[in-house]
Design a protein around this motif. Structure first.
Motif, PDB file in Angstrom:
ATOM      1  N   LEU A 189       0.836  -1.207   0.000  1.00 13.47           N
ATOM      2  CA  LEU A 189       0.000   0.000   0.000  1.00 13.47           C
ATOM      3  C   LEU A 189       0.873   1.261   0.000  1.00 13.47           C
ATOM      4  CD1 LEU A 189      -2.915  -0.880   2.429  1.00 13.47           C
ATOM      5  CD2 LEU A 189      -3.132  -0.089   0.068  1.00 13.47           C
ATOM      6  N   ASP A 190       1.924   1.243   0.798  1.00 17.02           N
ATOM      7  CA  ASP A 190       2.835   2.390   0.833  1.00 17.02           C
ATOM      8  C   ASP A 190       3.485   2.602  -0.528  1.00 17.02           C
ATOM      9  OD1 ASP A 190       2.264   2.721   3.510  1.00 17.02           O
ATOM     10  OD2 ASP A 190       4.148   1.815   4.219  1.00 17.02           O
ATOM     11  N   ARG A 191       3.789   1.532  -1.187  1.00 14.25           N
ATOM     12  CA  ARG A 191       4.526   1.612  -2.454  1.00 14.25           C
ATOM     13  C   ARG A 191       3.632   1.938  -3.637  1.00 14.25           C
ATOM     14  NH1 ARG A 191       8.477  -3.058  -4.636  1.00 14.25           N
ATOM     15  NH2 ARG A 191       9.447  -1.853  -6.280  1.00 14.25           N
ATOM     16  N   PHE A 192       2.421   1.324  -3.683  1.00 11.36           N
ATOM     17  CA  PHE A 192       1.577   1.460  -4.872  1.00 11.36           C
ATOM     18  C   PHE A 192       0.262   2.198  -4.625  1.00 11.36           C
ATOM     19  CE2 PHE A 192       4.217  -2.319  -5.743  1.00 11.36           C
ATOM     20  CZ  PHE A 192       4.861  -1.859  -6.887  1.00 11.36           C
ATOM     21  N   GLY A 193      -0.019   2.554  -3.390  1.00  8.02           N
ATOM     22  CA  GLY A 193      -1.166   3.386  -3.057  1.00  8.02           C
ATOM     23  C   GLY A 193      -2.521   2.839  -3.489  1.00  8.02           C
ATOM     24  N   PRO A 194      -3.359   3.720  -4.066  1.00  6.56           N
ATOM     25  CA  PRO A 194      -4.725   3.331  -4.427  1.00  6.56           C
ATOM     26  C   PRO A 194      -4.799   2.152  -5.409  1.00  6.56           C
ATOM     27  CG  PRO A 194      -4.459   5.713  -4.580  1.00  6.56           C
ATOM     28  CD  PRO A 194      -3.101   5.124  -4.326  1.00  6.56           C
ATOM     29  N   ALA A 195      -3.789   2.021  -6.265  1.00  5.02           N
ATOM     30  CA  ALA A 195      -3.790   0.900  -7.212  1.00  5.02           C
ATOM     31  C   ALA A 195      -3.772  -0.428  -6.453  1.00  5.02           C
ATOM     32  CB  ALA A 195      -2.593   0.986  -8.153  1.00  5.02           C
ATOM     33  N   TYR A 196      -2.962  -0.515  -5.394  1.00  2.00           N
ATOM     34  CA  TYR A 196      -2.922  -1.751  -4.607  1.00  2.00           C
ATOM     35  C   TYR A 196      -4.202  -1.919  -3.806  1.00  2.00           C
ATOM     36  CZ  TYR A 196      -1.396  -5.736  -1.988  1.00  2.00           C
ATOM     37  OH  TYR A 196      -1.325  -7.000  -1.464  1.00  2.00           O
ATOM     38  N   GLU A 197      -4.766  -0.841  -3.321  1.00  2.36           N
ATOM     39  CA  GLU A 197      -6.023  -0.920  -2.571  1.00  2.36           C
ATOM     40  C   GLU A 197      -7.137  -1.492  -3.452  1.00  2.36           C
ATOM     41  OE1 GLU A 197      -8.468  -1.074   0.443  1.00  2.36           O
ATOM     42  OE2 GLU A 197      -6.436  -0.323   0.713  1.00  2.36           O
ATOM     43  N   ARG A 198      -7.244  -1.010  -4.682  1.00  2.68           N
ATOM     44  CA  ARG A 198      -8.254  -1.547  -5.624  1.00  2.68           C
ATOM     45  C   ARG A 198      -7.991  -3.028  -5.901  1.00  2.68           C
ATOM     46  NH1 ARG A 198      -7.275   3.362  -7.926  1.00  2.68           N
ATOM     47  NH2 ARG A 198      -5.878   2.466  -9.481  1.00  2.68           N
ATOM     48  N   TYR A 199      -6.733  -3.361  -6.132  1.00  6.71           N
ATOM     49  CA  TYR A 199      -6.340  -4.742  -6.393  1.00  6.71           C
ATOM     50  C   TYR A 199      -6.707  -5.636  -5.207  1.00  6.71           C
ATOM     51  CZ  TYR A 199      -3.007  -8.642  -6.914  1.00  6.71           C
ATOM     52  OH  TYR A 199      -2.425  -9.880  -6.991  1.00  6.71           O
ATOM     53  N   ARG A 200      -6.415  -5.182  -4.012  1.00  5.19           N
ATOM     54  CA  ARG A 200      -6.700  -5.952  -2.800  1.00  5.19           C
ATOM     55  C   ARG A 200      -8.205  -6.184  -2.631  1.00  5.19           C
ATOM     56  NH1 ARG A 200      -4.526  -4.016   3.007  1.00  5.19           N
ATOM     57  NH2 ARG A 200      -6.099  -2.444   2.666  1.00  5.19           N
ATOM     58  N   GLU A 201      -9.012  -5.245  -3.029  1.00  7.23           N
ATOM     59  CA  GLU A 201     -10.470  -5.393  -2.929  1.00  7.23           C
ATOM     60  C   GLU A 201     -11.017  -6.397  -3.936  1.00  7.23           C
ATOM     61  OE1 GLU A 201     -11.915  -1.413  -3.364  1.00  7.23           O
ATOM     62  OE2 GLU A 201     -11.201  -0.810  -1.371  1.00  7.23           O
ATOM     63  N   GLN A 202     -10.311  -6.585  -5.046  1.00  3.89           N
ATOM     64  CA  GLN A 202     -10.816  -7.422  -6.137  1.00  3.89           C
ATOM     65  C   GLN A 202     -10.278  -8.852  -6.141  1.00  3.89           C
ATOM     66  OE1 GLN A 202      -9.706  -5.154  -9.559  1.00  3.89           O
ATOM     67  NE2 GLN A 202     -11.322  -3.642  -9.267  1.00  3.89           N
ATOM     68  N   VAL A 203      -9.094  -9.069  -5.577  1.00  5.61           N
ATOM     69  CA  VAL A 203      -8.421 -10.370  -5.710  1.00  5.61           C
ATOM     70  C   VAL A 203      -8.238 -10.998  -4.329  1.00  5.61           C
ATOM     71  CG1 VAL A 203      -6.319 -11.525  -6.537  1.00  5.61           C
ATOM     72  CG2 VAL A 203      -7.266  -9.578  -7.806  1.00  5.61           C
ATOM     73  N   PRO A 204      -8.620 -12.286  -4.177  1.00  2.90           N
ATOM     74  CA  PRO A 204      -8.453 -12.952  -2.874  1.00  2.90           C
ATOM     75  C   PRO A 204      -6.969 -13.121  -2.527  1.00  2.90           C
ATOM     76  CG  PRO A 204      -9.183 -14.518  -4.529  1.00  2.90           C
ATOM     77  CD  PRO A 204      -9.206 -13.171  -5.172  1.00  2.90           C
ATOM     78  N   ALA A 205      -6.698 -13.268  -1.247  1.00  7.50           N
ATOM     79  CA  ALA A 205      -5.315 -13.351  -0.772  1.00  7.50           C
ATOM     80  C   ALA A 205      -4.649 -14.678  -1.132  1.00  7.50           C
ATOM     81  CB  ALA A 205      -5.266 -13.137   0.732  1.00  7.50           C
ATOM     82  N   LEU A 206      -5.249 -15.807  -0.776  1.00  4.77           N
ATOM     83  CA  LEU A 206      -4.578 -17.107  -0.921  1.00  4.77           C
ATOM     84  C   LEU A 206      -5.335 -18.124  -1.769  1.00  4.77           C
ATOM     85  CD1 LEU A 206      -3.203 -18.105   2.604  1.00  4.77           C
ATOM     86  CD2 LEU A 206      -1.908 -17.523   0.572  1.00  4.77           C
ATOM     87  N   ILE A 207      -6.625 -18.191  -1.598  1.00  9.64           N
ATOM     88  CA  ILE A 207      -7.404 -19.247  -2.253  1.00  9.64           C
ATOM     89  C   ILE A 207      -8.046 -18.668  -3.512  1.00  9.64           C
ATOM     90  CG2 ILE A 207      -9.301 -20.885  -1.992  1.00  9.64           C
ATOM     91  CD1 ILE A 207      -8.674 -20.845   1.040  1.00  9.64           C
ATOM     92  N   PRO A 208      -7.719 -19.245  -4.661  1.00  7.67           N
ATOM     93  CA  PRO A 208      -8.204 -18.689  -5.929  1.00  7.67           C
ATOM     94  C   PRO A 208      -9.688 -18.942  -6.182  1.00  7.67           C
ATOM     95  CG  PRO A 208      -6.873 -20.634  -6.348  1.00  7.67           C
ATOM     96  CD  PRO A 208      -6.836 -20.381  -4.867  1.00  7.67           C
ATOM     97  N   ILE A 209     -10.517 -18.257  -5.404  1.00  2.52           N
ATOM     98  CA  ILE A 209     -11.973 -18.341  -5.562  1.00  2.52           C
ATOM     99  C   ILE A 209     -12.460 -16.961  -5.975  1.00  2.52           C
ATOM    100  CG2 ILE A 209     -14.178 -18.739  -4.383  1.00  2.52           C
ATOM    101  CD1 ILE A 209     -12.659 -20.609  -2.492  1.00  2.52           C
ATOM    102  N   PRO A 210     -13.138 -16.868  -7.100  1.00  2.00           N
ATOM    103  CA  PRO A 210     -13.619 -15.539  -7.543  1.00  2.00           C
ATOM    104  C   PRO A 210     -14.541 -14.916  -6.498  1.00  2.00           C
ATOM    105  CG  PRO A 210     -13.964 -17.208  -9.251  1.00  2.00           C
ATOM    106  CD  PRO A 210     -13.525 -17.918  -8.020  1.00  2.00           C
ATOM    107  N   ARG A 211     -14.424 -13.618  -6.337  1.00  3.49           N
ATOM    108  CA  ARG A 211     -15.287 -12.890  -5.393  1.00  3.49           C
ATOM    109  C   ARG A 211     -16.573 -12.496  -6.049  1.00  3.49           C
ATOM    110  NH1 ARG A 211     -11.199  -9.010  -2.011  1.00  3.49           N
ATOM    111  NH2 ARG A 211     -10.148 -10.676  -0.975  1.00  3.49           N
TER     112      ARG A 211
END
Length: 165
Positions: free
Chosen positions: A143-165
């Motif tokens: 988040l510090d490095r990529f800011g809002p781009a990482y925040e959007r990415y984090r909201e859309q992509v799961p952390a570990l288990i590849p299950i679509p949100r």
């Protein structure tokens, strides 16, 4: 000299992230699970012949998927680091942490199935707890490095288990 060591530490952390802190407890749990299966096979191994061909097939598929996901993620990560950009495609479109996912979701369960030592699954559990502890540190860094781009990415992509949100 001290500044140089600090810089090397940050470079090492930038490359490995919090991975060593997450994988060490998982590796220890895998070793203990394997040792328990060796010492007390009647307790820590699947019953003889228990779904053997299917169990082995699924196990090897998980192990191969783990290696594929890990190396695919590593190649993409190295390329993105070299270009100083956030990669959200390839394995990073499936999960935010493909290398950790490879270990915890695919490799350890696959090894448990292949070897018949069900106790090896404890590695995934230990790794998951370590992930819950250390992933937020890595994500704050992103988040510090990529800011809002990482925040959007984090909201859309799961952390570990590849299950679509």
């Amino acid at each position: 000299m001290e500044k140089e060591e600090k810089n090397m530490g940050s470079q090492r952390e930038m490359f490995f992230g919090q991975g060593p802190k997450m994988i060490r407890p998982a590796m220890l749990a895998a070793a203990l699970g394997g040792a328990a299966a060796w010492a007390w096979p009647s307790v820590f191994l699947f019953p003889a012949g228990f779904l053997q061909p299917l169990r082995a097939l699924i196990g090897w598929m998980l192990v191969l998927a783990a290696f594929g996901l890990y190396f695919w993620g590593m190649v993409r990560l190295l390329r993105a680091m070299k270009e100083d950009r956030l990669d959200t495609d390839g394995p990073f479109a499936l999960v935010r942490h493909p290398m950790y996912s490879a270990w915890l979701v695919f490799l350890f369960p696959g090894l448990a199935l292949v070897t018949g030592a069900w106790a090896i699954v404890a590695a995934s559990v230990a790794g998951w707890f370590a992930f819950r502890r250390w992933a937020p540190v890595e994500e704050r860094s992103m988040l510090d490095r990529f800011g809002p781009a990482y925040e959007r990415y984090r909201e859309q992509v799961p952390a570990l288990i590849p299950i679509p949100r």
